[in-house]
Design an enzyme around this catalytic site. Structure first.
Site, PDB file in Angstrom:
ATOM      1  N   LEU A 118     -15.709   1.220  -4.244  1.00  0.00           N
ATOM      2  CA  LEU A 118     -16.216   1.068  -3.590  1.00  0.00           C
ATOM      3  C   LEU A 118     -15.194   1.874  -2.343  1.00  0.00           C
ATOM      4  O   LEU A 118     -14.223   0.952  -2.353  1.00  0.00           O
ATOM      5  CB  LEU A 118     -17.120   0.705  -3.382  1.00  0.00           C
ATOM      6  CG  LEU A 118     -17.851  -0.466  -4.056  1.00  0.00           C
ATOM      7  CD1 LEU A 118     -18.744  -1.834  -3.760  1.00  0.00           C
ATOM      8  CD2 LEU A 118     -19.356   0.873  -4.671  1.00  0.00           C
TER       9      LEU A 118
ATOM     10  N   LEU B 105      -5.004  13.957  -1.329  1.00  0.00           N
ATOM     11  CA  LEU B 105      -3.672  14.647  -0.507  1.00  0.00           C
ATOM     12  C   LEU B 105      -3.471  15.038   1.048  1.00  0.00           C
ATOM     13  O   LEU B 105      -3.258  16.282   1.005  1.00  0.00           O
ATOM     14  CB  LEU B 105      -3.330  16.346  -1.591  1.00  0.00           C
ATOM     15  CG  LEU B 105      -3.233  15.703  -2.953  1.00  0.00           C
ATOM     16  CD1 LEU B 105      -2.785  17.433  -3.692  1.00  0.00           C
ATOM     17  CD2 LEU B 105      -1.670  14.803  -3.125  1.00  0.00           C
TER      18      LEU B 105
ATOM     19  N   GLY C 226      -0.707  12.559   6.663  1.00  0.00           N
ATOM     20  CA  GLY C 226      -1.508  11.702   8.230  1.00  0.00           C
ATOM     21  C   GLY C 226      -0.700  10.167   8.352  1.00  0.00           C
ATOM     22  O   GLY C 226       0.536  10.681   7.732  1.00  0.00           O
TER      23      GLY C 226
ATOM     24  N   CYS D 115      -7.927  -2.815   0.965  1.00  0.00           N
ATOM     25  CA  CYS D 115      -7.625  -2.365  -0.369  1.00  0.00           C
ATOM     26  C   CYS D 115      -6.199  -1.783  -1.161  1.00  0.00           C
ATOM     27  O   CYS D 115      -5.777  -3.074  -1.640  1.00  0.00           O
ATOM     28  CB  CYS D 115      -8.392  -1.675  -1.316  1.00  0.00           C
ATOM     29  SG  CYS D 115     -10.295  -2.568  -1.756  1.00  0.00           S
TER      30      CYS D 115
ATOM     31  N   ASN E 144      -6.224   2.152  -7.538  1.00  0.00           N
ATOM     32  CA  ASN E 144      -5.637   1.846  -6.591  1.00  0.00           C
ATOM     33  C   ASN E 144      -4.135   2.406  -5.992  1.00  0.00           C
ATOM     34  O   ASN E 144      -3.433   3.137  -5.486  1.00  0.00           O
ATOM     35  CB  ASN E 144      -5.864   0.766  -6.249  1.00  0.00           C
ATOM     36  CG  ASN E 144      -7.501   0.365  -5.615  1.00  0.00           C
ATOM     37  OD1 ASN E 144      -8.850   1.957  -5.382  1.00  0.00           O
ATOM     38  ND2 ASN E 144      -7.967  -0.744  -4.830  1.00  0.00           N
TER      39      ASN E 144
END
Ligand code: UDX
Length: 442
Positions: A154, A251, A254, A261, A209
């Site tokens: 999630l 992608l 920043g 997570c 992840n």
């Protein structure tokens, strides 16, 4: 209709409980935190998640969802028990399993009939076997049970829609009929179901992840290279993204990834590998690039302000680790604020939803009422979170309110050419030399 219990009403647990009750099951959600449970009973959510309060209220009213602090109540009719407790980061980056242990022990003490224990918390590979062992050794009398791993995928801010329309459901168990029963529970979600063994299911979560975090660190490294070659990372990502093997998602360059997570899971996977004598070089690089990325706005400011930030008023536009959440866990804004403070800057902040959380932990950040209030009198502003309301700001008003119109766009939300044309000293991430924008106007 099935009887389901959910242990832990944090992000994952509350969304799981609300969603399964909305699918027509009877759900009892348990937490050992009495205040949380009292609040939930009176409709107060412990977290901000779009649509969650309404879904909880609807199912409580329909009698499908209830809350308790008592394990005996949660275990009484349960056929399925989801463990959704927190697995915070321990000292060496390993996952801290004390809450999983407590949940397994407490459940084992009150089990009266066979049931299926499903682990949704992100846990080190091998935890499913360990949970089974804890339950077996804690049970006052032997009662049959099975352990299934069903990792959650999630995203905060879209957790309910992610739950209701997942890309896939992953189930891992050594017990085929238990895995089949859990698969049945997930059939209404109409997603592909991958059934595998316990350890592989646990690994799928970490690998997923870590891969997404790698994509982010990859594009951030490309962004930094773009800045020295005069290329525009936004166009690079667009051009790459049409390749179906690559895809455009994750992608966006920043100030790096944050949240509950990615930082924790990449470190935990690295830790698991290191413990077994492996050298996870790529994971290490992903972590280092992400740490470095947070310092980039501060480095840019130092360069623009002649190396001295002492006494300068710097505004952080956005504080949450991403839009759509009030979660401040591992938020880049906090690292940036600390770095600015260490250099003597006066740090201001504004965020549409996370300010009460920040006020509690970082009382020295001068929190402002809205974006215009934030920028008024600032020597520089850094966009840290790409909330939509920041995209819509009246830029000329922002420019006029600032003491000096220096804007570091840490999420590339503005058009560099336009910002410069109205008089901003503007820097983005990876857009042309030093992030100043490219010659073709972007
Ligand atoms: C993530 C996973 O997406 C989810 O599957 C898992 O279960 C939990 O972790 P979440 O932490 O809610 O979800 O946020 P996500 O939207 O994935 O973003 C994570 C971080 O990466 C944010 O700080 C975000 O700003 C950053 N990010 C994301 C980028 O910097 N660039 C991108 O292109 C995408």
């Amino acid at each position: 209709m099935k009887n389901i219990s959910v242990i832990g009403v944090g992000y994952v647990g509350l969304v799981t409980a609300a969603a399964f009750s909305d699918l027509g099951n009877r759900v009892v959600a348990l937490d050992i935190n009495e205040e949380k449970i009292r609040n939930l009973e009176s409709g107060i959510m412990p977290i901000y998640e779009p649509g969650l309060a309404e879904m909880v209220a609807r199912n409580v009213r329909a009698g499908r969802l209830s809350f308790t602090t008592d394990y005996a109540v949660a275990a009484k009719d349960a056929e399925f028990v989801f463990i959704c407790v927190g697995t915070p980061e321990g000292v060496d980056g390993e996952a801290d399993l004390q809450y999983v242990r407590m949940a397994a022990e407490s459940l084992a003490r009150v089990m009266e009939h066979p049931l299926i224990v499903i682990n949704k918390s992100t846990v080190p590979v091998g935890t499913g076997d360990w949970v089974a062992e804890i339950i077996r050794s804690t049970q006052p009398k032997p009662i049959e049970f099975a352990v299934v791993s069903c990792p959650e995928f999630l995203r905060e801010g879209s957790a309910l829609s992610d739950f209701m329309a997942p890309d896939r459901t992953v189930l891992g168990s050594e017990n085929q009929s238990a895995a089949d029963a859990v698969a049945q529970l997930h059939l209404p979600l109409r997603a592909p179901i991958v059934v595998t063994d316990l350890r592989t299911a646990e690994m799928i979560k970490y690998a997923s992840n870590a891969f997404l975090a790698t994509k982010i660190s990859f594009i951030n490294e490309i962004a930094n290279i773009c800045e020295s070659l005069g290329a525009d990372v936004e166009e690079v990502a667009r051009g790459m993204g049409f390749d179906k093997r690559i895809g455009r998602s994750f992608l966006s360059a920043g100030v790096g990834y944050g949240g509950s997570c990615f930082p924790k899971d990449v470190k935990a996977l690295k830790h698991m590998a290191t413990l077994r004598g492996k050298h996870p070089q790529l994971l290490q690089a992903v972590i280092e690039i992400n740490d470095f990325q947070r310092s980039i706005p501060v480095r840019k400011l130092q360069e623009m302000l002649g190396g001295n930030l002492n006494g300068k008023v710097i505004g952080l536009l956005g504080l949450a680790f991403k839009p759509g959440t009030d979660d401040m866990r591992e938020a880049p804004a906090l690292s940036i604020a600390e770095m600015l403070r260490a250099q003597g800057a006066i740090v201001r902040g504004y965020d549409p939803v996370s300010m009460s959380n920040v006020a509690r932990t970082h009382p020295w950040i001068d929190l402002r009422q809205d974006a215009y209030d934030l920028v008024a009198g600032c020597d520089a502003v850094i966009v840290v979170t790409e909330w939509n309301e920041f995209k819509q700001l009246d830029k000329e008003r922002v420019r006029d309110l600032m003491a000096r119109p220096i804007l570091i766009d840490g999420r590339n939300i503005y058009d560099p050419a336009y910002m410069r044309s109205i008089g901003f000293e503007y820097r983005a991430i990876g857009r042309g030399y030093n992030g100043e924008g490219t010659r073709n106007g972007n």
